[in-house]
Motif scaffolding. Structure first.
Motif, short mmCIF file in Angstrom:
data_model
loop_
_atom_site.label_atom_id
_atom_site.label_comp_id
_atom_site.label_asym_id
_atom_site.label_seq_id
_atom_site.Cartn_x
_atom_site.Cartn_y
_atom_site.Cartn_z
N VAL A 6 -1.60 19.59 4.37
CA VAL A 6 -1.51 18.16 4.07
C VAL A 6 -2.53 17.78 3.00
N ARG A 7 -3.74 18.32 3.15
CA ARG A 7 -4.77 18.04 2.12
C ARG A 7 -4.27 18.49 0.74
N VAL A 8 -3.74 19.70 0.70
CA VAL A 8 -3.28 20.24 -0.58
C VAL A 8 -2.14 19.39 -1.15
N THR A 9 -1.28 18.90 -0.28
CA THR A 9 -0.16 18.06 -0.75
C THR A 9 -0.68 16.81 -1.44
N LEU A 10 -1.66 16.16 -0.80
CA LEU A 10 -2.20 14.93 -1.39
C LEU A 10 -2.90 15.23 -2.71
N GLN A 11 -3.65 16.30 -2.75
CA GLN A 11 -4.39 16.65 -3.96
C GLN A 11 -3.43 17.01 -5.09
N ALA A 12 -2.39 17.75 -4.74
CA ALA A 12 -1.40 18.15 -5.74
C ALA A 12 -0.66 16.93 -6.28
N LEU A 13 -0.37 16.01 -5.40
CA LEU A 13 0.31 14.78 -5.79
C LEU A 13 -0.56 13.99 -6.77
#
Lengths: 133, 542
Positions: free
Chosen positions: B330-337
């Motif tokens: 989830v962290r990576v998803t937000l950062q990638a977004l």
């Protein structure tokens, strides 16, 4: 005053954790020496003896901990400094941590460890070593 | 408007749950309105995508023409094993390669060097000679794919190997696309894979930039990196400032040899993307604007193209937790977004298990799928820079720009970034911020879900990748065999020519290319340069 050597064995350059811990131990009233990066186990053992430290804190995030950490412990023994406590930190899988403890590393800390937890553990290593001496 | 806002503020006063600040210590108001933008001049501050000051993006159509390059940093063990991982990633829809080298390679040592013990193949693939490089790229179409190599001090050696295997496969240097990191300044402050002292190191960096501009025009000769300084502890604002200050130093050294408009297009950048979603987006926008001004006003570039800040993003390693590792997805998803909304040109998404080990194949696949879902399903790529015009985003972009300039000015006053590094200023700022951040986590002021909040007893349920210990033994044997097979007189003469080159001022890249082709190893090539240049001896800063 407790004397600590924070050391970076091997080629790993990630020293955020090592430096943060060094500052925290200093703020906790200890005398802290930092080796800087890229030290050989030999250099670390010599420095620990020269600086007459109570504990060596090894930090390695490159995966070379199984080669490097036990070497430091053995070198300290060979050089007659077995009273120096050794602890370690880094990206260290659980199975490796167990093996390292069996080699004489007192404590292993991974990501998410709090500074307080590490500081307390270091103090208790020093107490234990003092009692056994 | 002012009166209406004031009375709204009066009416809505309530006790808030904390003070609100960005991680860069910028105070955040409850609400942003047109009043916060004052006399916002759209053309001056934003302009159109593809035009100065590039705030809204470097290309006119951004992701409507082509998504960012999906590029997972990968490498472990032997060249053959890593080649297999690359082919897997490409088969899964990855669009570019990113090579992680092991530490001996990054520090210019052969696998049989004494200091390499225990490190061979650990944090990346081990490369000793052009033979390993050929195995690494076996069956990979170099003319079609772009390759990024995280290599700094020996950047010229690895690029030379890449050029040479390209030539063997009938591909001209001018067809090759990719990047070498080649950013030595941040190695002295954060990453630590330096070999030579600053002066000859800066010459090597410039040699490579000049060589690429002339011979390998589609290659990014440098990736000026904020990532490692950010990961080591600095704030988003400092990341922009320190990175661009390094950029200034590189430009200053190359403009002595070449016109700014002839090489600025070969410069690229690399940033981190951390947790504070909106600050990160504003950071990327601000960085583009500041760089455009630097290249235009300070270096007097005539071409707009020279002013483009093109960058790669990697999600943040330090925000990953070893506890409840699935939360990292989830962290990576937000950062990638945030990276995509910030207009990145390429992206590496971290794998959920990276606080525990090198990523497993499954974890890498999820990380790649995360980018693909953002790119192909979320719809955020349908229009350029969709958050522009948000009162908060525009205000924060301005704020980051302003504070970044303050740092850049301060560094200028110190006599430039090399002086600031010599004085330990940058290192100390980074260490200070890292310590403060850890104290905020320990006190609970900053939340880390699964660590200082919502923690749980758990049995780890992820299978980890282990690098085989026999890689080192195998690699040593291969090296021994190569040294017996090759023509040692050719190796010797190419190395001696390189040494003489180091004593003169000629461009070293062609000489390094000759060494590589004669099957000299990376340790031998860097060893020859060390003979003349000496080695960097750092001052120990805590």
């Amino acid at each position: 005053m407790i004397r600590v050597l924070i050391a970076k064995p091997g080629l790993d350059g990630h020293d955020r954790g090592a430096k943060v811990l060094a500052r925290a131990l200093r703020d906790a009233g200890m005398e802290v020496i930092y080796t800087g990066i890229r030290k050989t186990p030999e250099e670390i053992a010599d420095m620990a003896i020269q600086e007459d430290v109570d504990v060596v804190g090894l930090s390695c995030l490159s995966g070379a901990h199984m080669t490097l950490f036990p070497k430091v412990v053995n070198l300290l023994k060979e050089k007659g400094a077995k009273e120096v406590g050794v602890m370690g930190g880094g990206i260290i899988p659980k199975a490796d941590a167990e093996k390292l403890r069996a080699c004489g590393i007192e404590e292993i800390f991974g990501p998410g460890s709090s500074l307080k937890e590490i500081t307390e553990s270091l103090k208790s290593i020093v107490r234990r070593k003092g009692e056994n001496a | 408007m002012i009166d209406a806002l004031k009375s709204w503020e009066e009416e809505t006063k309530t006790k808030e749950r904390k003070e609100f600040k960005t991680p860069s210590d910028i105070e955040i108001k409850k609400l942003y309105t047109p009043l916060d933008l004052g006399d916002f001049d759209y053309l001056e501050k934003s302009g159109f995508p593809g035009g100065r000051p590039f705030t809204r993006g470097v290309y006119p159509t951004m992701y409507r023409s082509r998504l960012w390059t999906m590029r997972q940093y990968a490498g472990f063990g032997s060249a053959a094993e890593t080649n297999e991982r690359y082919r897997y990633l490409l088969s899964q829809g990855q669009t570019g390669l990113s090579v992680a080298f092991d530490l001996p390679t990054q520090i210019g040592m052969d696998s049989d060097a004494e200091l390499a013990m225990g490190e061979v193949g650990k944090v990346g693939v081990t490369i000793d000679s052009i033979e390993d490089m050929a195995l690494l790229f076996d069956s990979i179409p170099l003319a079609q794919i772009s390759t990024s190599m995280t290599i700094n001090s020996p950047a010229a050696v690895l690029l030379a190997m890449y050029i040479a295997i390209g030539e063997k496969n009938g591909i001209e240097p001018s067809q090759l696309r990719g990047t070498v990191q080649n950013d030595i300044l941040k190695e002295y402050v954060a990453r630590g894979t330096y070999i030579f002292p600053p002066e000859p190191s800066m010459r090597l960096v410039a040699d490579l930039i000049v060589y690429c501009a002339e011979e390998v025009p589609k290659w990014n000769a440098i990736s000026i990196s904020g990532y490692h300084m950010r990961e080591a502890g600095c704030t988003a604002v400092q990341e922009v400032a320190f990175t661009l200050a390094n950029g200034i130093a590189y430009c200053e050294s190359v403009v002595k040899r070449m016109d700014i408009d002839d090489f600025a297009r070969n410069l690229s950048f690399f940033f981190a993307c951390h947790n504070n979603f909106l600050e990160e987006i504003a950071k990327f926008r601000a960085a583009r604007r500041v760089w455009a001004k630097i290249i235009r006003d300070r270096f007097h570039a005539k071409k707009d193209r020279s002013c483009m800040l093109r960058f790669h993003t990697q999600t943040s390693g330090v925000t990953l937790t070893a506890q409840q590792p699935e939360n990292n997805i989830v962290r990576v998803t937000l950062q990638a977004l945030a990276a995509a909304l910030g207009g990145t040109q390429s992206l590496h998404t971290n794998s959920m298990d990276e606080a525990l080990a090198l990523p497993s194949e499954k974890a890498v696949r999820i990380a790649l799928r995360t980018q693909q879902i953002i790119g192909y399903e979320s719809g955020i790529t349908d229009t350029v820079d969709p958050l522009a015009g948000s009162y908060y985003i525009e205000w924060l972009t301005d704020q980051i720009e302003e504070e970044a300039w303050e740092y850049i000015d301060k560094i200028d006053e110190m006599g430039g970034v090399t002086k600031a590094i010599e004085r330990g200023y940058i290192q100390d700022e980074i260490a200070k911020k890292a310590y403060e951040a850890q104290k905020r986590i320990d006190s609970g002021e900053d939340a880390v879900v699964g660590v200082n909040r919502f923690s749980a007893e758990e049995e780890l349920d992820v299978s980890l990748l282990r690098v085989r210990d026999d890689v080192e033994i195998e690699q040593k044997a291969k090296l021994k065999d190569l040294r017996e097979r090759r023509k040692s007189d050719m190796v010797e003469s190419s190395l001696r020519t390189l040494e003489r080159g180091c004593e003169s001022s000629e461009n070293l890249v062609p000489l390094i290319l000759d060494c590589v082709k004669s099957y000299a190893t990376i340790g031998e090539i860097c060893g020859a340069m060390k003979e003349i240049f000496g080695e960097y001896k750092p001052t120990i800063l805590m």
